[in-house]
Write a protein that holds these residues in place. Structure first.
Motif, short mmCIF file in Angstrom:
data_model
loop_
_atom_site.label_atom_id
_atom_site.label_comp_id
_atom_site.label_asym_id
_atom_site.label_seq_id
_atom_site.Cartn_x
_atom_site.Cartn_y
_atom_site.Cartn_z
N ILE A 245 0.83 -1.20 0.00
CA ILE A 245 0.00 0.00 0.00
C ILE A 245 0.87 1.26 0.00
O ILE A 245 0.62 2.22 -0.74
N ALA A 246 1.92 1.25 0.84
CA ALA A 246 2.80 2.42 0.91
C ALA A 246 3.53 2.66 -0.41
O ALA A 246 3.61 3.80 -0.89
N MET A 247 4.03 1.59 -1.03
CA MET A 247 4.75 1.75 -2.29
C MET A 247 3.81 2.14 -3.42
O MET A 247 4.18 2.93 -4.31
N GLY A 248 2.59 1.60 -3.39
CA GLY A 248 1.61 2.00 -4.39
C GLY A 248 1.29 3.48 -4.28
O GLY A 248 1.22 4.21 -5.29
N SER A 249 1.11 3.96 -3.06
CA SER A 249 0.83 5.38 -2.84
C SER A 249 2.02 6.24 -3.24
O SER A 249 1.85 7.33 -3.82
N ALA A 253 2.06 9.16 -6.06
CA ALA A 253 2.47 10.51 -5.70
C ALA A 253 3.57 11.03 -6.62
O ALA A 253 3.56 12.20 -7.03
N LEU A 254 4.51 10.17 -6.98
CA LEU A 254 5.57 10.58 -7.90
C LEU A 254 5.02 10.90 -9.28
O LEU A 254 5.46 11.84 -9.94
N ASP A 255 4.02 10.10 -9.70
CA ASP A 255 3.36 10.40 -10.99
C ASP A 255 2.69 11.77 -10.94
O ASP A 255 2.76 12.55 -11.91
N THR A 256 2.04 12.07 -9.81
CA THR A 256 1.39 13.37 -9.65
C THR A 256 2.42 14.50 -9.68
O THR A 256 2.19 15.56 -10.28
N GLY A 261 3.56 18.96 -10.97
CA GLY A 261 4.64 19.80 -10.46
C GLY A 261 4.55 20.10 -8.98
O GLY A 261 5.40 20.80 -8.43
N HIS A 262 3.55 19.59 -8.31
CA HIS A 262 3.39 19.75 -6.87
C HIS A 262 2.47 18.63 -6.37
O HIS A 262 1.89 17.89 -7.16
#
Length: 299
Positions: A245-249, A253-256, A261-262
């Motif tokens: 779950i943590a790695m999926g999130s 987040a990195l994709d976002t 850009g934020h």
């Protein structure tokens, strides 16, 4: 503050007492010390420390590449952060029977409440992958006998994991479980059971506690706590769930961050700074220095 106040021996005694009651105990997998504290805060019964998670944390596959030093060190970091008993995955025991004996005493010294030793060959692989191989029964028995003989605290839980179900079938798993109990195993971890009926069959085969591994994307259906309780399971683990779950999130987040850009749109998914400080008991450190926690955080 700092570390747990419950001594390791008391955690082991309490675990044995609860297992003797026949109730089902829930052990989510902690992927670091802070997640272990969160597991405790949420009211679970214990903490599980997965070999697959320890390997993944180092960027390695779960094929027996971790060392006893690495596993015991991480186990100590996690176990000392929670009042709950912690059970750790010791793979095949890190060597021959004498190595298994050293493993047990090292894990005792690290403050763990128990461990499991499996009957795979080396190099091992994840218990829910195809192509596993297991050692002969004599070798499996020697591992468990060495573990039982080596412990100094009689309440340290020696669990035998058998992977033979996927290799030779359910009857072989029942026979091996019986032999491992005779060799000194306090509990049985029958890996990769496919149905509730199979768990029930293992429950009928031995008179010690049994563990169910509810790992996602594996051989077992993801049964509920109530379903497992109904067939006599005593411990259920979710070994890799929190890490997944943590790695999926983190990936999302990195994709976002790349796309926007934020991370403003992700704030609602994050643990708030105030919740983190409460979890690590920041304020209690003022016992040593009144200047440590002299601020307020708006939620």
């Amino acid at each position: 503050m700092l570390y747990a106040t419950t001594p390791a021996a008391e955690k082991r005694r309490a675990l044995r007492e609860r297992l003797a009651s026949g109730e089902l105990l829930r052990f989510p997998g902690a992927f670091n010390p802070l997640s272990a504290r969160l597991i405790e805060r949420k009211g679970f019964d214990g903490v599980y420390i997965s070999g697959a998670v320890l390997s993944a944390d180092l960027g390695l596959p779960d094929i027996g590449l971790t060392t006893l030093t690495e596993v015991a060190g991480r186990g100590e970091q996690i176990a000392r952060m929670t009042e709950l008993p912690a059970i750790i995955d010791a793979d095949t025991g890190f060597g021959e029977p004498m190595n298994v004996a050293r493993t047990i005493q090292t894990l005792e010294d690290a403050g763990l409440a128990g461990t499991h030793i499996e009957d795979q060959i080396n190099p091992k692989r994840c218990g829910h992958l195809d192509g596993k191989q297991v050692v002969d029964q004599d070798t499996a028995i020697k591992r468990i006998r060495a573990a039982a003989d080596a412990r100094r605290d009689p309440n340290f839980l020696i669990m035998a994991r058998t992977d033979i179900r996927a290799v030779e079938g359910l009857d072989a798993a029942k026979d091996r479980a019986k032999a491992l109990v005779d060799a000194g195993a306090d509990a049985i971890f029958p890996e990769a059971m496919r149905t509730l009926d199979e768990f029930a069959a293992m429950r009928d085969a031995v008179d010690v506690p049994i563990l169910a591994n509810m790992t996602e994307f594996g051989k077992s259906e993801l049964f509920s706590v109530d379903q497992l309780r109904s067939v006599g399971v005593n411990i259920v683990i979710w070994p890799v769930s929190l890490l997944r779950i943590a790695m999926g999130s983190a990936s999302r987040a990195l994709d976002t961050l790349i796309d926007e850009g934020h991370l403003t749109s992700k704030l609602g998914e994050m643990q708030h700074r105030a919740d983190l400080y409460e979890l690590i008991d920041y304020e209690a450190y003022n016992h040593f220095d009144a200047g440590v926690f002299n601020f307020q955080i708006a939620r």
